[in-house]
Design an enzyme around this catalytic site. Structure first.
Site, short mmCIF file in Angstrom:
data_model
loop_
_atom_site.label_atom_id
_atom_site.label_comp_id
_atom_site.label_asym_id
_atom_site.label_seq_id
_atom_site.Cartn_x
_atom_site.Cartn_y
_atom_site.Cartn_z
N ALA A 223 0.84 -1.21 0.00
CA ALA A 223 0.00 0.00 0.00
C ALA A 223 0.88 1.26 0.00
O ALA A 223 1.86 1.34 -0.72
CB ALA A 223 -0.98 -0.04 1.17
N CYS A 224 0.52 2.25 0.84
CA CYS A 224 1.23 3.54 0.81
C CYS A 224 2.69 3.41 1.21
O CYS A 224 3.48 4.33 0.98
CB CYS A 224 0.54 4.54 1.72
N SER A 225 3.07 2.30 1.84
CA SER A 225 4.47 2.12 2.25
C SER A 225 5.30 1.42 1.19
O SER A 225 6.47 1.09 1.45
CB SER A 225 4.53 1.33 3.56
N SER A 226 4.75 1.20 0.02
CA SER A 226 5.45 0.39 -0.99
C SER A 226 6.82 0.96 -1.37
O SER A 226 7.74 0.19 -1.69
CB SER A 226 4.59 0.25 -2.24
#
Ligand code: COA
Length: 370
Positions: free
Chosen positions: A154-157
């Site tokens: 997700a946003c931490s990819s």
């Protein structure tokens, strides 16, 4: 052996939507819905919808506009989602196309050719297909040998893929790795959901990592740290089993859905503790940190994280904000901030790139200017 970030690149779509434009379209949808369901609303069978407002969006999130791959489809009331042309198997896919644009810019900044790269990692919140991997398509288009793969946290990819690239270089399986983060967040956003219709935008970033960089503009990676903790507060249940499960493909849970307030409350302390622990493990105190390039989801959230970390209000240049212009571009956000706000770093200056989001997931990369 040391690993360096020697170049970054950014692809920004040509079109953007202001809060005012988005709200005008949303409020027309609300008006039409309430008109069409007038009788049912009067009988108490259906809840009326409530309008959105540009003032609320700016105040609650800090977002003023967002870039998108297709503006017309999103603002078209009969559609309210981007209209993207399906491409044939022999055409380049839209997400690979944005990634290649960002990659060429990152390679140029690193003074490298694509042929110098040994591996491609594509990390993003929404992959446009299951396979073949987007990363392998990008690898083919750029004529890169070696290996390539996709990953999703997700946003931490971005920070998670940077750690993978860092590990690959340190272990000797690759000398130079290209990390790309293409995000078409407008494709997973429910533009009929008042609570979230303003949150996301589209963009793509690319980062070149290499060992022993000669590049004077490079940043040495001092350390990476990742953390995850399960939460249902940000979910997207879209997946390949939807049809097997006979679930409604248009149900709200097949797009992005969140309990924004809970996310805010739970993620802020998690990120603060994470970055603190990471800095401590590197024997660094926060007063040694010149800049925090944080994930760009919510202005107050970033201000609070920075304030808790520094023990005072952060200066503007200590925590650059790009979400006013880009909105939340998922994994690309912290890298856009880094890409745009790194030129003034002097030799030995230290900064932290940190992303956070669904999972929950938190990642941090501590870097020092060469
Ligand atoms: N326009 C006008 N008012 C709106 C609105 C809109 N589009 N959406 C919600 N509101 C109203 C609500 O109805 C509520 O009204 P009430 O107080 O009368 O009940 C009020 O605004 C507050 O709503 P709430 O959802 O609690 O807002 P918030 O201040 O928490 O802000 C977010 C919402 C989503 C911007 C914020 O919670 C956030 O950004 N959280 C973190 C999200 C995040 O980082 N997610 C990660 C994604 S990767």
């Amino acid at each position: 052996m040391s690993v360096y970030i020697s170049g970054t690149g950014l692809f920004t779509p040509k079109e953007f939507i202001t809060n005012e434009e988005l709200v005008e379209s949303f409020n027309s949808y609300v008006e039409n819905f309430n008109q069409e369901n007038k009788n049912l609303i009067e009988e108490g069978e259906v809840e009326p919808l409530t309008p959105s407002s540009p003032e609320f969006i700016k105040k609650a999130s800090g977002i003023e506009r967002r870039y998108v791959q297709d503006k017309e489809g999103i603002l078209d009331l009969s559609r309210m989602r981007p209209k993207l042309k399906e491409r044939g198997n022999d055409e380049i896919s839209i997400m690979a196309e944005m990634a290649i644009d960002a990659s060429i810019k990152a390679l140029s900044e690193a003074n490298l050719e694509a042929s110098d790269i040994d591996a491609v990692i594509c990390g993003c919140a929404n992959l446009q297909r299951a396979y073949p991997a987007l990363a392998i398509e990008i690898q083919k288009e750029l004529k890169i040998s070696g290996y390539a793969y996709d990953m999703n946290v997700a946003c931490s990819s971005a920070t998670f893929s940077i750690q993978n690239a860092f590990n690959d270089i340190q272990s000797g399986v690759a000398d130079r790795v290209l990390v790309v983060n293409p995000e078409i967040c407008s494709g997973h956003l429910n533009f009929r959901d008042r609570d979230a219709h303003f949150i996301f935008g589209d963009a793509c970033t690319a980062v070149v990592l290499e060992k022993n960089s000669e590049n004077k503009k490079a940043f040495k990676i001092l350390g990476t740290k990742l953390q995850t903790k399960f939460s249902n507060n940000i979910r997207n249940n879209f997946g390949f089993l939807n049809t097997s499960e006979d679930s409604d493909p248009h149900a709200a849970d097949k797009l992005f859905i969140q309990k924004g307030r809970s996310v805010f409350k739970e993620v802020v302390p998690m990120v603060q503790a994470h970055i603190n622990d990471h800095l401590q493990s590197l024997d660094l105190s926060t007063d040694k940190i010149k800049r925090l390039w944080l994930h760009q989801a919510n202005l107050s959230m970033n201000q609070l994280i920075a304030k808790k970390l520094l023990g005072r209000e952060p200066l503007k240049e200590e925590m650059p904000i790009i979400l006013n212009e880009y909105a939340n571009t998922s994994s690309a956000g912290s890298i856009i901030a880094f890409h745009k706000y790194k030129e003034d770093f002097l030799s030995d200056d230290i900064g932290v790139i940190s992303s956070f989001g669904a999972g929950y997931s938190v990642g941090s990369v501590v870097i020092q200017k060469v």
